[in-house]
Structure formats: structure tokens, C-alpha cells
Design an enzyme around this catalytic site. Structure first.
Site, mmCIF file in Angstrom:
data_model
loop_
_atom_site.group_PDB
_atom_site.id
_atom_site.type_symbol
_atom_site.label_atom_id
_atom_site.label_comp_id
_atom_site.label_asym_id
_atom_site.label_seq_id
_atom_site.Cartn_x
_atom_site.Cartn_y
_atom_site.Cartn_z
ATOM 1 N N ARG A 1 -0.577 -8.724 13.374
ATOM 2 C CA ARG A 1 -1.149 -7.719 12.459
ATOM 3 C C ARG A 1 -1.972 -8.392 11.361
ATOM 4 O O ARG A 1 -3.013 -7.889 10.961
ATOM 5 C CB ARG A 1 -0.026 -6.857 11.881
ATOM 6 N N ARG B 1 11.805 -4.796 5.133
ATOM 7 C CA ARG B 1 11.432 -3.411 4.792
ATOM 8 C C ARG B 1 12.288 -2.390 5.544
ATOM 9 O O ARG B 1 12.569 -2.538 6.730
ATOM 10 C CB ARG B 1 9.969 -3.204 5.168
ATOM 11 N N ARG C 1 11.140 -0.282 11.195
ATOM 12 C CA ARG C 1 10.088 -0.127 12.188
ATOM 13 C C ARG C 1 10.210 -1.168 13.290
ATOM 14 O O ARG C 1 10.458 -2.336 13.016
ATOM 15 C CB ARG C 1 8.727 -0.271 11.505
ATOM 16 N N ARG D 1 -9.718 0.548 8.884
ATOM 17 C CA ARG D 1 -9.324 -0.817 9.236
ATOM 18 C C ARG D 1 -10.410 -1.555 9.992
ATOM 19 O O ARG D 1 -10.226 -2.724 10.327
ATOM 20 C CB ARG D 1 -8.080 -0.764 10.132
ATOM 21 N N LYS E 1 0.829 -1.207 0.000
ATOM 22 C CA LYS E 1 0.000 0.000 0.000
ATOM 23 C C LYS E 1 0.865 1.259 0.000
ATOM 24 O O LYS E 1 0.664 2.175 -0.789
ATOM 25 C CB LYS E 1 -0.925 0.018 1.235
#
Ligand code: ADP
Ligand code: AMP
Length: 215
Positions: A172, A127, A161, A88, A13
Site C-alpha cells: 500500500r 489499528r 482490517r 489516489r 486521515k
């Protein structure tokens, strides 16, 4: 034009939102980014959100919907919004309807990035982002062209992160399955959902999104 990018953590996203910003001058509204900024600044919202985010659970609907409303008010006239990581939950979807209606705005597309869950852990644990401009990268799938140098701003600092670890990713994903995926039918009933294959390479995903947007 206002759009939602919907998909589990790591679906792409943020990557695709950054590309739409570059191509169309739209504004990326990522509640995750807003919350991380609040945590960093040590605001009351940040203090409340930190432990929840570290656990991979969802921050309260009231907090995130307030953040979104404020950001929408800061858009340039006529500037389109890309909702990234919001809504969400069903309650957030209802809030977004109200927030847009109050401002005389509409939602044109919900683009669902369809991805294979097994790939997501690898995407998320690899990431990282530029600490200066926020451009996203990946250890395996998108490294800076010049080592340790951001392609976009030339910065040399990168960050990861704290919630991008395998244990949190599983929580998640479970949150996504339980609370976020069930909001799709709300938008399907309005005929505004397009499903895009998120497993292809990034350029192919971008092309598929552009085709949906008709650009
Ligand atoms: P999200 O915002 O949905 O959580 P990101 O856009 O941050 O996901 O993508 C997660 C990671 O996967 C990033 O490191 C990104 O570079 C990488 N990535 C995004 N799209 C693809 C893709 N189509 N193929 C391979 N890696 C991707
Ligand atoms: P993201 O950057 O979208 O992966 O979000 C990181 C974390 O921020 C999530 O795991 C949640 O804890 C929190 N978060 C972000 N957006 C929302 C939202 N719309 N509703 C609730 N929590 C959110």
C-alpha cells in the site's frame, strides 16, 4: 467547504476526518469504507474489489469515482465533504474535478499529512475500530477509556482490517508513492495544498488542521 486529506496508509486521515465530522458536521467520504461495505454486502463491486484490497493494490478508478459521485449526491445541502483516501491517482483527481463541477461545488483545501514511513507499520498493525459505530482506536496510541468498551457508542465489539498486516502495508505504501503522491503538484499549482505534521500527537494534528481551515 470541501477538503481532501492526503497521506499514506496510517497517516491519520480517518482519525482526523472523524474529528472534523464531530466538530463541524462535515461528511467523511472514505472510499476504503465504501469498498469494505460493498465487500461485506457481497455486491458486484465488492466481489470485484476484495482480492485487490487484500493484496493492497488499487481498485479501478471507475469503481471508486462512481462510489464518490453517489455519496456526494446524498449530502445535505451545504454540508462539506472530507475526501479520505480519494483521489489516489491522477485519473481520480480529474474525475473529482468533474464530479464537483457538475454539482457546482469547489475544493477549498488539500491537507497533506506528512508522516515518517517507519511509523506507519506500527500505526497500521495496531489499528482497530468499533464494529458498531466505526470509531478508530490503536493498541498503543488510543485505547478505549474503559477496556473493551467504545468511548463513543458503548459498543463491545471491535474489529481489525484483513489488509492491516505488514506485508500488505508495504504494498500500500508503494502504491501511495507511485500513484498518489504524484497528484500533489496538481493541487499545488492551484495554491490549495497545506502540509501538516502528522507525527505529532492526535490533538496537535487536529489543531494544525483547524488552523488551516481557519476555524
Ligand atoms: P489512515 O486513515 O490515514 O489510514 P488512521 O486514521 O486509521 O489512518 O490511523 C492509523 C492508526 O494510527 C489508527 O489506529 C490511529 O488510532 C493511529 N493514529 C492516528 N493518528 C495518530 C497520531 N497522530 N499519533 C499516533 N497514532 C495515530
Ligand atoms: P483505505 O481504507 O483508504 O486504507 O483503503 C483500503 C483499500 O481500498 C486500498 O488499499 C485499496 O485497495 C482500496 N481503495 C480505497 N480507496 C481507493 C481509491 N480511491 N482508489 C483505489 N483503491 C482504493
Amino acid at each position: 467547504m470541501n477538503i481532501i486529506l492526503l497521506g499514506p496508509p496510517g497517516a491519520g486521515k480517518g482519525t482526523q476526518a472523524q474529528r472534523l465530522v464531530e466538530a463541524h458536521g462535515m461528511k467523511q467520504l472514505s472510499t476504503g469504507d465504501m469498498l469494505r461495505a460493498a465487500v461485506k454486502a457481497g455486491t458486484p463491486v465488492g466481489l470485484q474489489a476484495k482480492a485487490v484490497m487484500d493484496a493492497g493494490e488499487l481498485v479501478s478508478d471507475e469503481i471508486v469515482s462512481a462510489l464518490i459521485g453517489d455519496e456526494l449526491d446524498a449530502l445535505a445541502p451545504g454540508q462539506g465533504a472530507i475526501f479520505d483516501g480519494y483521489p489516489r491517482t491522477a485519473a481520480q483527481a480529474a474525475s473529482l474535478d468533474a464530479i464537483l463541477e457538475e454539482r457546482g461545488q469547489t475544493l477549498e483545501h488539500v491537507i497533506e499529512l506528512d508522516v515518517d514511513e517507519d511509523a506507519l507499520v506500527e500505526r497500521i498493525t495496531g489499528r482497530f475500530t468499533c464494529a458498531t459505530c466505526g470509531k478508530g482506536y490503536h493498541d498503543k496510541f488510543e485505547q478505549p477509556k474503559v477496556a473493551q468498551t467504545c468511548d463513543k457508542c458503548g459498543g463491545h465489539d471491535f474489529k481489525r482490517r484483513p489488509d492491516d498486516n505488514e506485508a500488505t502495508v508495504r504494498t500500500r505504501m508503494a502504491e501511495y508513492r507511485a500513484k498518489t503522491a504524484p497528484i500533489l503538484p496538481i493541487y499545488e499549482a492551484r495554491g490549495i495544498v497545506s502540509r501538516v505534521d502528522g507525527m505529532g500527537d492526535m490533538d496537535d494534528v487536529t489543531a494544525a488542521i483547524e488552523a488551516v481551515l481557519g476555524s
